[in-house]
Design a protein around this motif. Sequence first.
Motif, PDB file in Angstrom:
ATOM      1  N   SER A   1      17.799  29.861  36.597  1.00 31.81           N
ATOM      2  CA  SER A   1      17.648  31.138  35.341  1.00 31.81           C
ATOM      3  C   SER A   1      18.630  32.013  35.685  1.00 31.81           C
ATOM      4  O   SER A   1      19.187  32.845  34.799  1.00 31.81           O
ATOM      5  CB  SER A   1      16.181  31.487  35.381  1.00 31.81           C
ATOM      6  OG  SER A   1      15.526  30.396  35.054  1.00 31.81           O
ATOM      7  N   ARG A   2      18.549  32.607  36.933  1.00 35.63           N
ATOM      8  CA  ARG A   2      19.443  33.846  37.558  1.00 35.63           C
ATOM      9  C   ARG A   2      20.287  33.347  38.531  1.00 35.63           C
ATOM     10  O   ARG A   2      19.822  32.882  39.638  1.00 35.63           O
ATOM     11  CB  ARG A   2      18.803  35.012  37.631  1.00 35.63           C
ATOM     12  CG  ARG A   2      17.773  35.669  36.445  1.00 35.63           C
ATOM     13  CD  ARG A   2      16.885  36.830  36.776  1.00 35.63           C
ATOM     14  NE  ARG A   2      17.739  37.935  37.331  1.00 35.63           N
ATOM     15  CZ  ARG A   2      17.169  39.107  37.568  1.00 35.63           C
ATOM     16  NH1 ARG A   2      15.749  38.996  38.140  1.00 35.63           N
ATOM     17  NH2 ARG A   2      17.597  40.159  37.926  1.00 35.63           N
ATOM     18  N   VAL A   3      21.627  33.968  38.689  1.00 39.88           N
ATOM     19  CA  VAL A   3      22.424  34.089  39.681  1.00 39.88           C
ATOM     20  C   VAL A   3      22.875  35.068  40.270  1.00 39.88           C
ATOM     21  O   VAL A   3      23.291  36.060  39.355  1.00 39.88           O
ATOM     22  CB  VAL A   3      23.708  32.911  39.718  1.00 39.88           C
ATOM     23  CG1 VAL A   3      24.407  32.797  40.712  1.00 39.88           C
ATOM     24  CG2 VAL A   3      23.115  31.616  39.264  1.00 39.88           C
ATOM     25  N   ILE A   4      22.571  35.727  41.381  1.00 39.98           N
ATOM     26  CA  ILE A   4      23.264  36.793  41.888  1.00 39.98           C
ATOM     27  C   ILE A   4      24.229  36.830  42.798  1.00 39.98           C
ATOM     28  O   ILE A   4      24.014  36.106  43.845  1.00 39.98           O
ATOM     29  CB  ILE A   4      22.090  37.745  42.352  1.00 39.98           C
ATOM     30  CG1 ILE A   4      20.731  37.921  41.574  1.00 39.98           C
ATOM     31  CG2 ILE A   4      22.684  39.167  43.041  1.00 39.98           C
ATOM     32  CD1 ILE A   4      19.466  38.518  41.784  1.00 39.98           C
ATOM     33  N   ALA A   5      25.317  37.347  42.678  1.00 40.20           N
ATOM     34  CA  ALA A   5      26.643  37.521  43.487  1.00 40.20           C
ATOM     35  C   ALA A   5      26.687  38.650  44.330  1.00 40.20           C
ATOM     36  O   ALA A   5      26.707  39.655  43.919  1.00 40.20           O
ATOM     37  CB  ALA A   5      27.695  36.960  42.651  1.00 40.20           C
ATOM     38  N   ILE A   6      27.018  38.304  45.863  1.00 33.82           N
ATOM     39  CA  ILE A   6      27.110  39.445  46.733  1.00 33.82           C
ATOM     40  C   ILE A   6      28.450  39.533  47.273  1.00 33.82           C
ATOM     41  O   ILE A   6      28.769  38.273  47.764  1.00 33.82           O
ATOM     42  CB  ILE A   6      26.023  39.655  47.391  1.00 33.82           C
ATOM     43  CG1 ILE A   6      24.571  39.286  47.009  1.00 33.82           C
ATOM     44  CG2 ILE A   6      26.193  40.479  48.680  1.00 33.82           C
ATOM     45  CD1 ILE A   6      23.658  38.768  47.636  1.00 33.82           C
ATOM     46  N   ASP A   7      29.248  40.345  47.187  1.00 31.40           N
ATOM     47  CA  ASP A   7      30.571  40.398  47.839  1.00 31.40           C
ATOM     48  C   ASP A   7      31.100  42.003  47.722  1.00 31.40           C
ATOM     49  O   ASP A   7      30.428  42.913  47.499  1.00 31.40           O
ATOM     50  CB  ASP A   7      31.721  39.657  47.044  1.00 31.40           C
ATOM     51  CG  ASP A   7      32.814  39.095  48.122  1.00 31.40           C
ATOM     52  OD1 ASP A   7      33.508  40.200  48.818  1.00 31.40           O
ATOM     53  OD2 ASP A   7      33.011  38.040  48.261  1.00 31.40           O
ATOM     54  N   ARG A   8      32.056  42.183  48.331  1.00 27.54           N
ATOM     55  CA  ARG A   8      32.572  43.610  48.303  1.00 27.54           C
ATOM     56  C   ARG A   8      33.904  43.828  47.515  1.00 27.54           C
ATOM     57  O   ARG A   8      34.190  44.920  47.029  1.00 27.54           O
ATOM     58  CB  ARG A   8      32.745  44.335  49.894  1.00 27.54           C
ATOM     59  CG  ARG A   8      33.896  43.713  50.578  1.00 27.54           C
ATOM     60  CD  ARG A   8      34.164  44.682  51.871  1.00 27.54           C
ATOM     61  NE  ARG A   8      35.398  44.026  52.583  1.00 27.54           N
ATOM     62  CZ  ARG A   8      35.495  43.022  53.121  1.00 27.54           C
ATOM     63  NH1 ARG A   8      34.663  41.865  53.013  1.00 27.54           N
ATOM     64  NH2 ARG A   8      36.570  42.640  53.819  1.00 27.54           N
ATOM     65  N   PHE A   9      34.602  42.753  47.391  1.00 24.25           N
ATOM     66  CA  PHE A   9      35.922  42.831  46.649  1.00 24.25           C
ATOM     67  C   PHE A   9      35.548  43.033  45.001  1.00 24.25           C
ATOM     68  O   PHE A   9      34.879  41.899  44.395  1.00 24.25           O
ATOM     69  CB  PHE A   9      36.664  41.740  46.915  1.00 24.25           C
ATOM     70  CG  PHE A   9      37.330  41.724  48.172  1.00 24.25           C
ATOM     71  CD1 PHE A   9      38.084  42.569  48.619  1.00 24.25           C
ATOM     72  CD2 PHE A   9      36.827  40.600  49.087  1.00 24.25           C
ATOM     73  CE1 PHE A   9      38.796  42.635  49.868  1.00 24.25           C
ATOM     74  CE2 PHE A   9      37.208  40.963  50.554  1.00 24.25           C
ATOM     75  CZ  PHE A   9      38.284  41.754  50.879  1.00 24.25           C
ATOM     76  N   PRO A  10      35.733  44.077  44.461  1.00 20.16           N
ATOM     77  CA  PRO A  10      35.528  44.147  42.879  1.00 20.16           C
ATOM     78  C   PRO A  10      36.124  43.242  41.901  1.00 20.16           C
ATOM     79  O   PRO A  10      35.417  42.714  41.133  1.00 20.16           O
ATOM     80  CB  PRO A  10      36.254  45.719  42.709  1.00 20.16           C
ATOM     81  CG  PRO A  10      36.390  46.329  44.069  1.00 20.16           C
ATOM     82  CD  PRO A  10      36.535  45.294  44.964  1.00 20.16           C
ATOM     83  N   GLU A  11      37.385  42.594  42.574  1.00 18.82           N
ATOM     84  CA  GLU A  11      38.001  41.840  41.531  1.00 18.82           C
ATOM     85  C   GLU A  11      37.172  40.218  41.649  1.00 18.82           C
ATOM     86  O   GLU A  11      37.247  39.789  40.619  1.00 18.82           O
ATOM     87  CB  GLU A  11      39.644  41.603  41.805  1.00 18.82           C
ATOM     88  CG  GLU A  11      39.807  41.057  43.385  1.00 18.82           C
ATOM     89  CD  GLU A  11      39.785  42.166  44.513  1.00 18.82           C
ATOM     90  OE1 GLU A  11      39.417  43.202  44.100  1.00 18.82           O
ATOM     91  OE2 GLU A  11      40.233  41.877  45.428  1.00 18.82           O
ATOM     92  N   ARG A  12      36.629  40.094  42.742  1.00 16.38           N
ATOM     93  CA  ARG A  12      35.998  38.897  42.965  1.00 16.38           C
ATOM     94  C   ARG A  12      34.572  38.890  42.266  1.00 16.38           C
ATOM     95  O   ARG A  12      34.277  37.994  41.607  1.00 16.38           O
ATOM     96  CB  ARG A  12      35.803  38.545  44.444  1.00 16.38           C
ATOM     97  CG  ARG A  12      37.258  38.264  45.257  1.00 16.38           C
ATOM     98  CD  ARG A  12      36.830  37.502  46.457  1.00 16.38           C
ATOM     99  NE  ARG A  12      38.337  36.833  46.870  1.00 16.38           N
ATOM    100  CZ  ARG A  12      38.254  36.090  47.954  1.00 16.38           C
ATOM    101  NH1 ARG A  12      37.286  35.663  48.478  1.00 16.38           N
ATOM    102  NH2 ARG A  12      39.522  35.743  48.081  1.00 16.38           N
ATOM    103  N   LEU A  13      33.989  40.071  42.523  1.00 13.36           N
ATOM    104  CA  LEU A  13      32.670  40.438  41.819  1.00 13.36           C
ATOM    105  C   LEU A  13      32.986  40.112  40.117  1.00 13.36           C
ATOM    106  O   LEU A  13      32.021  39.717  39.501  1.00 13.36           O
ATOM    107  CB  LEU A  13      32.212  41.604  42.111  1.00 13.36           C
ATOM    108  CG  LEU A  13      31.616  41.792  43.643  1.00 13.36           C
ATOM    109  CD1 LEU A  13      31.347  42.889  43.963  1.00 13.36           C
ATOM    110  CD2 LEU A  13      30.349  40.851  43.683  1.00 13.36           C
ATOM    111  N   ALA A  14      34.215  40.764  39.552  1.00 11.16           N
ATOM    112  CA  ALA A  14      34.262  40.593  38.235  1.00 11.16           C
ATOM    113  C   ALA A  14      34.442  39.062  37.745  1.00 11.16           C
ATOM    114  O   ALA A  14      33.908  38.896  36.795  1.00 11.16           O
ATOM    115  CB  ALA A  14      35.696  41.369  38.073  1.00 11.16           C
ATOM    116  N   VAL A  15      35.223  38.426  38.590  1.00  9.92           N
ATOM    117  CA  VAL A  15      35.029  36.975  38.571  1.00  9.92           C
ATOM    118  C   VAL A  15      33.985  36.322  38.188  1.00  9.92           C
ATOM    119  O   VAL A  15      33.683  35.502  37.320  1.00  9.92           O
ATOM    120  CB  VAL A  15      35.897  36.115  39.370  1.00  9.92           C
ATOM    121  CG1 VAL A  15      36.224  34.709  39.222  1.00  9.92           C
ATOM    122  CG2 VAL A  15      37.630  36.658  39.402  1.00  9.92           C
ATOM    123  N   ALA A  16      32.974  36.604  39.398  1.00 10.48           N
ATOM    124  CA  ALA A  16      31.671  36.171  39.195  1.00 10.48           C
ATOM    125  C   ALA A  16      30.768  36.645  38.111  1.00 10.48           C
ATOM    126  O   ALA A  16      30.174  35.897  37.422  1.00 10.48           O
ATOM    127  CB  ALA A  16      30.947  36.540  40.502  1.00 10.48           C
TER     128      ALA A  16
END
Lengths: 256, 389
Positions: free
Chosen positions: B211-226
């Motif tokens: 139902s939900r997916v939570i993505a964790i990283d520190r690179f804003p551009e990668r988080l933007a893709v997620a």
Amino acid sequence: MSDLLAEKFGVQNVGSLERVASVALGSFLLWRGIKKPSLWSITAAVAGTGLVLRGATGHCSVCEAMGIDTSDGMPVAAKSGKSISPSAPEIVSAQTIGKSAGELYELWRSPEGLRQIMAHFADVTPLEGPTVTHWKVKGSGPLPVEWDSELTVEQPGQELGWASKPGTMLPNEGSVYFSPAPADRGTEVRVRFRFEPPLGAAGMAISKALGFVPKAIASESLRRFKALAETGEIPTVAGNVSGRGVSDALGVSHAQ
Amino acid sequence: MRALCWNGVNDLRVETVPDPKIVNARDCILRVTMSTTCGSDLHFIDGYLPTMRQGDVIGHEFMGEVIETGHEVKKIKIGDRVVVPSFVSCGDCWFCQHDLFSCCDNTNPNAQMQTPLLGYPTAGIYGYTHAFGGYAGSHAQYIRVPHADVDCFVVPEGLTDEQVVFLSDAAPTGYMGADFCNIHPGDTVAVWGCGGVGLMAQRSAYLMGASRVIAIDRFPERLAVAHDRIKAETINYAETPNVLEALREMTGGRGPDACIDAVGMEAHGTGMDYVYDRAKQAIRMETDRGTALRQAIMACRKGGNLSILGVYGLMDKFPIGVIINKGLTMRTAQQHGQKYVPKLLEHTVRGELDASFLATHRFSLEDSPKGYDMFKHKTDNILRAVFVP
Ligand SMILES: NC(=O)c1ccc[n+]([C@@H]2O[C@H](COP(=O)([O-])OP(=O)(O)OC[C@H]3O[C@@H](n4cnc5c(N)ncnc54)[C@H](O)[C@@H]3O)[C@@H](O)[C@H]2O)c1
Ligand SMILES: [Zn+2]
Ligand SMILES: [Zn+2]
């Protein structure tokens, strides 16, 4: 230094002359293994490290480990091998293979099968059908280590036993046993063999310390046997390409 | 032919090496059409994995065209366009027959070298250390592929190389990671890492009904893709003082039902335990920095599933007590690609999965060292560099 090491690796169980010899032989094996890698010299180099340690610490854990190895439920040694002293080290190895005992028995007994299984270690050629074979250890240099081997036990689907004929510098005998593995797992295959090291007691001490060189050879033979039985071929990086050129010294299964 | 060779820590060079040849009867030779960088390569480029040798051809995520086949190859034909999982698998052993392809018993020619490290040897991998077989890798014009009928998957018409190449590794790894989570409707899946593997795990979790997916990283551009492509919610751990608190809050105090580690041994961190790991790794006392994995273990809800895709060595300070007391189910593996590639090709044909967005940067083989440099330092919003020999 050596006291410190001894403390770390256990109490001394090796005499002082032998310790010097251990360090010398160990250093040589190590040096050779690093200079020119191959299955033989790498395992020998690992053993070399063991020997250096054994010499430095006066403790040999391989000797201990060997004792454990020989006691795990293997059938009693084959009737043959009279020329081999009871204290000769025994090497054992096991592998589960997804084929019937009957098929595996036939594959091991066939001269072409045996040739491929042992190709990492010896050139095996048939002399009298499958019954008598000639073995020549690979890379043994100007003093070739070789013998004629004769089948001494032939129980289809259960056991094959063999022994070297008299007149070799490395008398040896061994057997392979086949027993069913649980459920869909195929057949449990166990190999055991013993050999009489050259140079009497000194040779015995050395080859005990080197115990896992033969052990690696035995377990590699079984791996090759398994791959050949299950897939019809033996995995290899022979002819592998790299910035070093063709073929790979570390590949243990050059020959097919 | 030309090939990218490892020559020492952080020393990659394109060299001229001999062309590969058929050795065993089940082999085929591919002309590589596309090959890509993987986070796993960084571990030996940075010197954390033993048994690399100077001159090794690297690369294990690739596709190509069959140009030659051994005489026992029955299904795969010259001219086939195929994708190949990173692990060499025989298809015949007990492990292959139980879908445990990366545990294949019959494809590691250097089994004796690996057994002391692992107890039992695994399958071989292309271009990935001698303990894992020492097979020449795919960042080259040609590659030898053993067991062609088992390991080559013919690509359906109409798909681009960029859509297919990641089905060799990143996609099956991520898909397997989601599969390990035993996802039920209503589940929340948290994924550490938004590299190729993490992003594929996030997409796969949705495909499997999360139902939900939570993505964790520190690179804003990668988080933007997620966020934009995968439709995941995101946490930037560098800006979030307490990731655990954030996850607890987002899940109504329960914690994520499943946690996936798609980071691995070079995890970056912000806290005290990162300083500790970094120092030990620098003096080679341990091979791993475990920040992400430890956080995933803490964050997971009681009785939840922990799925580890990141590659590790021998980590100390591993919080097994947390796993025991919360009754977590931990599942992990090197990717069993041969199990998942057919499904992933179907998803791709149906338009449910399109991994081509990972191919942010394209290089010729000659420029591949530049590609690795960018991939390692994560510059210019790179997700993956692909090489076209
Ligand atoms: N199990 C397998 O079969 C398999 C296959 C392929 C890759 N891998 C492993 O998966 C991992 C990821 O591969 P990739 O290609 O996506 O690599 P990558 O380097 O592109 O991505 C890793 C990501 O993790 C992020 N990260 C670092 N520290 C983090 C932390 N503390 N919390 C959250 N995120 C953090 C990085 O910023 C980066 O975006 C690697 O360890 C690789 O070895 C495993
Ligand atoms: Zn990979
Ligand atoms: Zn297999």
